[in-house]
Write an enzyme that holds these catalytic residues in place. Structure first.
Site, PDB file in Angstrom:
ATOM      1  N   TYR A 150       2.197  34.917  75.616  1.00 15.57           N
ATOM      2  CA  TYR A 150       3.318  34.106  75.136  1.00 15.57           C
ATOM      3  C   TYR A 150       2.831  32.871  74.401  1.00 15.57           C
ATOM      4  CZ  TYR A 150       2.845  30.571  78.881  1.00 15.57           C
ATOM      5  OH  TYR A 150       2.402  29.552  79.694  1.00 15.57           O
TER       6      TYR A 150
ATOM      7  N   LYS B  64      -3.220  32.916  76.745  1.00 14.07           N
ATOM      8  CA  LYS B  64      -1.898  32.462  77.177  1.00 14.07           C
ATOM      9  C   LYS B  64      -1.115  33.679  77.680  1.00 14.07           C
ATOM     10  CE  LYS B  64       1.386  28.805  75.845  1.00 14.07           C
ATOM     11  NZ  LYS B  64       1.294  28.003  77.039  1.00 14.07           N
TER      12      LYS B  64
ATOM     13  N   GLU C 146      -7.642  21.952  84.400  1.00 18.30           N
ATOM     14  CA  GLU C 146      -6.431  21.498  83.703  1.00 18.30           C
ATOM     15  C   GLU C 146      -5.294  21.391  84.709  1.00 18.30           C
ATOM     16  OE1 GLU C 146      -5.066  24.433  80.851  1.00 18.30           O
ATOM     17  OE2 GLU C 146      -5.665  26.079  82.154  1.00 18.30           O
TER      18      GLU C 146
ATOM     19  N   LEU D 191      -6.652  26.527  79.070  1.00 21.67           N
ATOM     20  CA  LEU D 191      -5.963  26.926  77.842  1.00 21.67           C
ATOM     21  C   LEU D 191      -6.317  25.935  76.739  1.00 21.67           C
ATOM     22  CD1 LEU D 191      -3.702  28.970  76.886  1.00 21.67           C
ATOM     23  CD2 LEU D 191      -2.248  26.960  76.888  1.00 21.67           C
TER      24      LEU D 191
END
Ligand code: PDD
Length: 287
Positions: free
Chosen positions: A33, A149, A181, A205
């Site tokens: 996505y 992702k 993250e 990411l």
């Protein structure tokens, strides 16, 4: 008014958009996505978001169902259909498609399922930007391909819920003693005036907002070092920031119940926040 979504070549009210239960996105979380912020009806960093989409598709070996101009045309129409919202958050999803349940890729190949929707974009309020937010830490329990992702987000869901259960904004993840993250954001720290950013690798990411921050830091000569950030560095940071397409930049002022420095957003954050807003307004808002 019902919002308009896109599904496999057609635009329709969201209530009418349905997919077969054997879609591999539903059965296996087998898909990828993107989330693209839209300001004054213009997608922010479209090229970069679509490049990351292509990278995610390639990484999981799903055929790219549209070329760049096809994606661009679809997104432009979706924004237009939902123009009641000036600022939007466009969500794109591609799954491997519909096939009898078997983990292996379908043979022969099936058509990927392509879905897109738009939501109102609500960036953090001025009060939240001024006050900062709280966060907790947790072990990074995700897989080794966090640079994709992927829609299979169960670990992120559990980590984000931990934040909600603690009444805080985000969970910052540590893997083997290193900062990776947030559950849905990238993380920067500031130490003695230098901005430190974890390097892009398979543990995080590659954020589009992260790249904008790096560009602004370089352009405005803010001292910057890209390198692994240890748990000790995180816990002793002068400033901690979260970045994402929907959060933009937010200061973390409390970590695991302990104040970050003096418990207020720091000077480097305030400068970067202003630079980010200036940049965004320059490139996105019609004069
Ligand atoms: N999330 N890291 C993770 C795990 C994320 O889910 C996100 C974004 C980011 C920041 O990436 P970007 O700056 O490109 O938004 C980092 C989106 C907004 C989401 O899943 O809703």
């Amino acid at each position: 008014m019902d919002d308009t979504v896109y599904l496999n070549g057609s635009f329709m009210p969201s209530a009418q958009a349905t997919i077969p239960v054997l879609d591999r996105g539903f059965i296996f979380g087998d898909g990828i996505y993107e989330v693209i912020p839209v300001y004054s009806s213009q997608p922010f960093r479209l090229q970069e978001h679509l490049s990351r989409l292509v990278h995610s598709l390639d990484a999981v070996r799903i055929r790219n169902p549209l070329d760049f101009s096809g994606w661009q045309a679809m997104i432009t129409r979706l924004i237009q259909e939902n123009r009641a919202w000036k600022d939007q958050s466009v969500y794109l999803q591609v799954t491997r498609g519909v096939a009898p349940r078997d983990q292996a890729f379908p043979v022969p190949d099936v058509e990927p399922t392509v879905f897109a929707m738009s939501m109102p974009l609500s960036t953090p309020s001025a009060e939240l930007v001024a006050s900062g937010v709280s966060a907790i830490t947790a072990l990074d329990i995700r897989w080794q391909r966090c640079n994709i992702k992927a829609i299979s987000l169960l670990a992120n869901v559990l980590l984000r819920q931990e934040a909600v259960d603690h009444g805080v904004a985000e969970t910052l993840m540590l893997r083997d003693g290193w900062l990776t993250e947030g559950s849905s954001s990238n993380v920067f720290i500031v130490h003695e005036g230098t901005l430190l950013a974890p390097p892009k690798d398979q543990h995080m990411l590659p954020g589009i907002t992260y790249d904008v921050i790096l560009e602004l830091a370089e352009y405005h000569a803010i001292p910057l070092r890209i390198g692994a950030v240890s748990e000790a560095q995180l816990r002793h940071a002068d400033e901690i920031w979260l970045t994402s397409s929907t959060k933009e930049i937010l200061a973390v002022v409390s970590l695991d119940g302990k104040a970050v420095h003096d418990g207020r957003p720091g000077p480097v954050f305030r400068r970067m926040y202003a630079l980010y807003q200036d940049f965004k307004n320059q490139v996105m808002r019609p004069r």
